[in-house]
Write a protein that holds these residues in place. Structure first.
Motif, PDB file in Angstrom:
ATOM      1  N   CYS A 103      -6.688  -8.610   7.877  1.00 20.91           N
ATOM      2  CA  CYS A 103      -6.440  -8.768   6.442  1.00 20.91           C
ATOM      3  C   CYS A 103      -7.738  -8.731   5.645  1.00 20.91           C
ATOM      4  O   CYS A 103      -8.770  -9.262   6.066  1.00 20.91           O
ATOM      5  N   MET A 104      -7.673  -8.119   4.465  1.00 26.35           N
ATOM      6  CA  MET A 104      -8.842  -7.991   3.591  1.00 26.35           C
ATOM      7  C   MET A 104      -8.916  -9.120   2.571  1.00 26.35           C
ATOM      8  O   MET A 104      -9.962  -9.333   1.964  1.00 26.35           O
ATOM      9  N   LEU A 105      -7.790  -9.829   2.357  1.00 25.98           N
ATOM     10  CA  LEU A 105      -7.716 -10.814   1.273  1.00 25.98           C
ATOM     11  C   LEU A 105      -7.291 -12.188   1.797  1.00 25.98           C
ATOM     12  O   LEU A 105      -6.270 -12.739   1.371  1.00 25.98           O
ATOM     13  N   PRO A 106      -8.052 -12.784   2.696  1.00 25.70           N
ATOM     14  CA  PRO A 106      -7.646 -14.080   3.265  1.00 25.70           C
ATOM     15  C   PRO A 106      -7.511 -15.186   2.233  1.00 25.70           C
ATOM     16  O   PRO A 106      -6.725 -16.113   2.420  1.00 25.70           O
ATOM     17  N   HIS A 107      -8.262 -15.107   1.135  1.00 25.96           N
ATOM     18  CA  HIS A 107      -8.181 -16.166   0.136  1.00 25.96           C
ATOM     19  C   HIS A 107      -7.008 -15.974  -0.833  1.00 25.96           C
ATOM     20  O   HIS A 107      -6.826 -16.759  -1.759  1.00 25.96           O
ATOM     21  N   LEU A 108      -6.220 -14.924  -0.609  1.00 29.67           N
ATOM     22  CA  LEU A 108      -4.967 -14.753  -1.351  1.00 29.67           C
ATOM     23  C   LEU A 108      -3.788 -14.953  -0.405  1.00 29.67           C
ATOM     24  O   LEU A 108      -2.715 -14.402  -0.616  1.00 29.67           O
ATOM     25  N   LYS A 109      -3.997 -15.775   0.623  1.00 29.62           N
ATOM     26  CA  LYS A 109      -2.971 -15.974   1.645  1.00 29.62           C
ATOM     27  C   LYS A 109      -1.650 -16.468   1.052  1.00 29.62           C
ATOM     28  O   LYS A 109      -0.573 -16.009   1.452  1.00 29.62           O
ATOM     29  N   ASP A 110      -1.707 -17.389   0.100  1.00 27.63           N
ATOM     30  CA  ASP A 110      -0.473 -17.911  -0.495  1.00 27.63           C
ATOM     31  C   ASP A 110       0.300 -16.789  -1.183  1.00 27.63           C
ATOM     32  O   ASP A 110       1.534 -16.721  -1.101  1.00 27.63           O
ATOM     33  N   THR A 111      -0.429 -15.930  -1.878  1.00 31.65           N
ATOM     34  CA  THR A 111       0.205 -14.786  -2.545  1.00 31.65           C
ATOM     35  C   THR A 111       0.829 -13.858  -1.514  1.00 31.65           C
ATOM     36  O   THR A 111       1.983 -13.413  -1.678  1.00 31.65           O
ATOM     37  N   ILE A 112       0.104 -13.569  -0.447  1.00 32.98           N
ATOM     38  CA  ILE A 112       0.620 -12.676   0.592  1.00 32.98           C
ATOM     39  C   ILE A 112       1.829 -13.298   1.273  1.00 32.98           C
ATOM     40  O   ILE A 112       2.809 -12.607   1.596  1.00 32.98           O
ATOM     41  N   ASP A 113       1.805 -14.618   1.480  1.00 36.13           N
ATOM     42  CA  ASP A 113       2.959 -15.316   2.064  1.00 36.13           C
ATOM     43  C   ASP A 113       4.208 -15.113   1.201  1.00 36.13           C
ATOM     44  O   ASP A 113       5.309 -14.884   1.717  1.00 36.13           O
ATOM     45  N   GLN A 114       4.026 -15.228  -0.109  1.00 33.49           N
ATOM     46  CA  GLN A 114       5.160 -15.033  -1.020  1.00 33.49           C
ATOM     47  C   GLN A 114       5.713 -13.626  -0.912  1.00 33.49           C
ATOM     48  O   GLN A 114       6.932 -13.416  -0.866  1.00 33.49           O
ATOM     49  N   ILE A 115       4.811 -12.653  -0.897  1.00 32.78           N
ATOM     50  CA  ILE A 115       5.251 -11.260  -0.804  1.00 32.78           C
ATOM     51  C   ILE A 115       5.999 -11.034   0.501  1.00 32.78           C
ATOM     52  O   ILE A 115       7.033 -10.355   0.530  1.00 32.78           O
ATOM     53  N   CYS A 116       5.510 -11.627   1.585  1.00 34.08           N
ATOM     54  CA  CYS A 116       6.180 -11.498   2.883  1.00 34.08           C
ATOM     55  C   CYS A 116       7.600 -12.072   2.845  1.00 34.08           C
ATOM     56  O   CYS A 116       8.515 -11.562   3.501  1.00 34.08           O
ATOM     57  N   SER A 117       7.767 -13.144   2.068  1.00 34.76           N
ATOM     58  CA  SER A 117       9.098 -13.766   1.996  1.00 34.76           C
ATOM     59  C   SER A 117      10.048 -12.969   1.110  1.00 34.76           C
ATOM     60  O   SER A 117      11.267 -13.073   1.263  1.00 34.76           O
ATOM     61  N   TYR A 118       9.506 -12.177   0.200  1.00 33.41           N
ATOM     62  CA  TYR A 118      10.340 -11.425  -0.732  1.00 33.41           C
ATOM     63  C   TYR A 118      10.627 -10.000  -0.263  1.00 33.41           C
ATOM     64  O   TYR A 118      11.680  -9.443  -0.584  1.00 33.41           O
ATOM     65  N   TYR A 119       9.676  -9.403   0.459  1.00 28.93           N
ATOM     66  CA  TYR A 119       9.778  -7.988   0.816  1.00 28.93           C
ATOM     67  C   TYR A 119       9.733  -7.819   2.332  1.00 28.93           C
ATOM     68  O   TYR A 119       8.804  -8.296   2.983  1.00 28.93           O
ATOM     69  N   THR A 120      10.714  -7.134   2.881  1.00 28.01           N
ATOM     70  CA  THR A 120      10.667  -6.800   4.296  1.00 28.01           C
ATOM     71  C   THR A 120       9.588  -5.748   4.527  1.00 28.01           C
ATOM     72  O   THR A 120       9.076  -5.130   3.576  1.00 28.01           O
ATOM     73  N   LEU A 121       9.255  -5.516   5.787  1.00 28.76           N
ATOM     74  CA  LEU A 121       8.287  -4.452   6.106  1.00 28.76           C
ATOM     75  C   LEU A 121       8.778  -3.112   5.580  1.00 28.76           C
ATOM     76  O   LEU A 121       8.001  -2.327   5.001  1.00 28.76           O
ATOM     77  N   GLU A 122      10.057  -2.851   5.758  1.00 25.37           N
ATOM     78  CA  GLU A 122      10.615  -1.585   5.282  1.00 25.37           C
ATOM     79  C   GLU A 122      10.488  -1.475   3.773  1.00 25.37           C
ATOM     80  O   GLU A 122      10.119  -0.424   3.237  1.00 25.37           O
ATOM     81  N   ALA A 123      10.794  -2.575   3.060  1.00 21.81           N
ATOM     82  CA  ALA A 123      10.701  -2.571   1.600  1.00 21.81           C
ATOM     83  C   ALA A 123       9.272  -2.287   1.146  1.00 21.81           C
ATOM     84  O   ALA A 123       9.043  -1.516   0.202  1.00 21.81           O
ATOM     85  N   CYS A 124       8.294  -2.921   1.821  1.00 22.88           N
ATOM     86  CA  CYS A 124       6.889  -2.697   1.464  1.00 22.88           C
ATOM     87  C   CYS A 124       6.502  -1.232   1.627  1.00 22.88           C
ATOM     88  O   CYS A 124       5.855  -0.635   0.761  1.00 22.88           O
ATOM     89  N   GLU A 125       6.908  -0.652   2.740  1.00 20.33           N
ATOM     90  CA  GLU A 125       6.555   0.748   2.999  1.00 20.33           C
ATOM     91  C   GLU A 125       7.179   1.687   1.968  1.00 20.33           C
ATOM     92  O   GLU A 125       6.517   2.596   1.459  1.00 20.33           O
ATOM     93  N   ILE A 126       8.437   1.439   1.630  1.00 23.83           N
ATOM     94  CA  ILE A 126       9.101   2.306   0.645  1.00 23.83           C
ATOM     95  C   ILE A 126       8.497   2.105  -0.741  1.00 23.83           C
ATOM     96  O   ILE A 126       8.280   3.069  -1.487  1.00 23.83           O
ATOM     97  N   CYS A 127       8.199   0.843  -1.095  1.00 28.11           N
ATOM     98  CA  CYS A 127       7.597   0.562  -2.404  1.00 28.11           C
ATOM     99  C   CYS A 127       6.239   1.253  -2.543  1.00 28.11           C
ATOM    100  O   CYS A 127       5.909   1.789  -3.611  1.00 28.11           O
ATOM    101  N   ILE A 128       5.453   1.239  -1.493  1.00 29.42           N
ATOM    102  CA  ILE A 128       4.152   1.915  -1.531  1.00 29.42           C
ATOM    103  C   ILE A 128       4.346   3.407  -1.793  1.00 29.42           C
ATOM    104  O   ILE A 128       3.617   4.015  -2.601  1.00 29.42           O
ATOM    105  N   GLU A 129       5.323   4.013  -1.142  1.00 29.38           N
ATOM    106  CA  GLU A 129       5.620   5.427  -1.383  1.00 29.38           C
ATOM    107  C   GLU A 129       5.999   5.661  -2.843  1.00 29.38           C
ATOM    108  O   GLU A 129       5.559   6.636  -3.462  1.00 29.38           O
TER     109      GLU A 129
END
Length: 327
Positions: free
Chosen positions: A266-292
């Motif tokens: 990870c490049m942003l360890p000090h944004l761990k809480d933010t990343i945790d939230q994103i993980c709870s809201y978006y599945t891996l598949e959702a993240c990949e499609i959103c990036i596209e």
């Protein structure tokens, strides 16, 4: 101990000399703070093509600036800008025989402060004749932060060597040494593209961090089409930084993927809480499609799409993907 050469500059040049295909003039592109050391690498390789250590006389002299056949320009280091007089000196010295420990003469031209403004074209035009009609065993290295800032006629007569991109961690550390805030340094380094200069420009611009904050809010607080309008308004409040917002939103989603698969990367360890939230809201598949979808939106903006329409549609698409790909 041997000097740790940059792969794209020192090691490439060393190979060129060993294999006999070195040219007489190079443009060396690198970070401003690293250009002096990159140019020094070039001189060491030129004066000592079979470089195996730093204990030879030529290497020592180059490193302590005492080699008489390695000439650094501009002559006026306090002003730090090249002049026609500097180039006239280069031309004059290029015809002289080597006087020190090798058969070459090397000119290290730091042009990092001299590619724009008054006189920028004059010194380049003065250099052209020497580039067009090189003297045997004379090598010229012009250091810049951006090769495109030089005249096309100069670029066409030189081979370009580019500094190896720095890692995110290397950029972060370089920014920290300049006494910037840790979390800000992490964000800037992640978005720097391996460039300390870019990282510094990010840190110096509060509007970019406002765009990053907007991206964080989209990723963690946008929950419905009703409040999507609010987030679109924030993103569009400064249209000059829409790309920064979309770029950081992509980074956040990518970071949440990495966090679940290989946390140590990870490049942003000090944004761990933010990343945790994103993980709870978006599945891996959702993240990949959103990036596209974000990349597709940036392509539409590149093609002169209406920024308001593009952002509105993108946010609604992200919400749709988020709920369609629920766990």
């Amino acid at each position: 101990m041997m000097t740790a050469f940059d792969k794209n500059v020192g090691w490439y040049l060393s190979t060129a000399f060993k294999e006999g295909h070195a040219v007489h003039a190079y443009i060396v592109v690198g970070e401003r703070q690293y250009l002096p050391s990159l140019l020094t690498e070039c001189a060491i390789v030129t004066m000592c093509a079979n470089h195996v250590g730093d204990d030879c006389e030529a290497c020592k002299k180059v490193k302590d600036n005492s080699h008489q056949d390695v000439i650094r320009l501009p002559l006026d280091t306090a002003k730090a800008r090249l002049s026609v007089a500097d180039m006239a000196y280069l031309v004059e010295e290029s015809y002289k025989r080597p006087v020190d420990t090798s058969n070459q003469r090397v000119f290290l031209v730091d042009a990092s402060n001299s590619t724009s403004g008054v006189g920028s074209e004059l010194w380049q035009n003065k250099l052209l004749k020497t580039l067009e009609e090189p003297t045997p065993n004379v090598y010229i290295f012009v250091g810049v932060t951006d090769a495109e800032a030089l005249l096309p006629t100069v670029r066409s007569r030189c081979q370009i060597l580019k500094q190896t991109k720095l890692t995110v961690e290397e950029v972060r550390q370089a920014l920290l040494e300049k006494s910037f805030n840790l979390t800000s340094c992490e964000m800037a380094a992640a978005m720097s593209g391996g460039s300390v200069n870019t990282g510094e420009r990010i840190l110096a611009n509060p509007a970019i961090f406002e765009a990053y904050d907007a991206a964080i809010d989209v990723a963690t607080q946008m929950t419905s089409t009703k409040n999507a309008l609010k987030f679109a308004s924030v993103i569009l409040s400064n249209k000059d930084y829409v790309y920064d917002c979309l770029g950081f939103l992509t980074t956040l989603l990518y970071e949440s993927i990495v966090y679940r698969l290989q946390p140590s990367l990870c490049m942003l360890p000090h944004l761990k809480d933010t990343i945790d939230q994103i993980c709870s809201y978006y599945t891996l598949e959702a993240c990949e499609i959103c990036i596209e979808k974000i990349n597709a939106a940036k392509k539409r903006l590149d093609d002169n799409g209406n920024v308001t329409v593009v952002i509105d549609q993108l946010l609604n698409t992200i919400l749709e993907i988020r709920y369609r790909c629920r766990k």
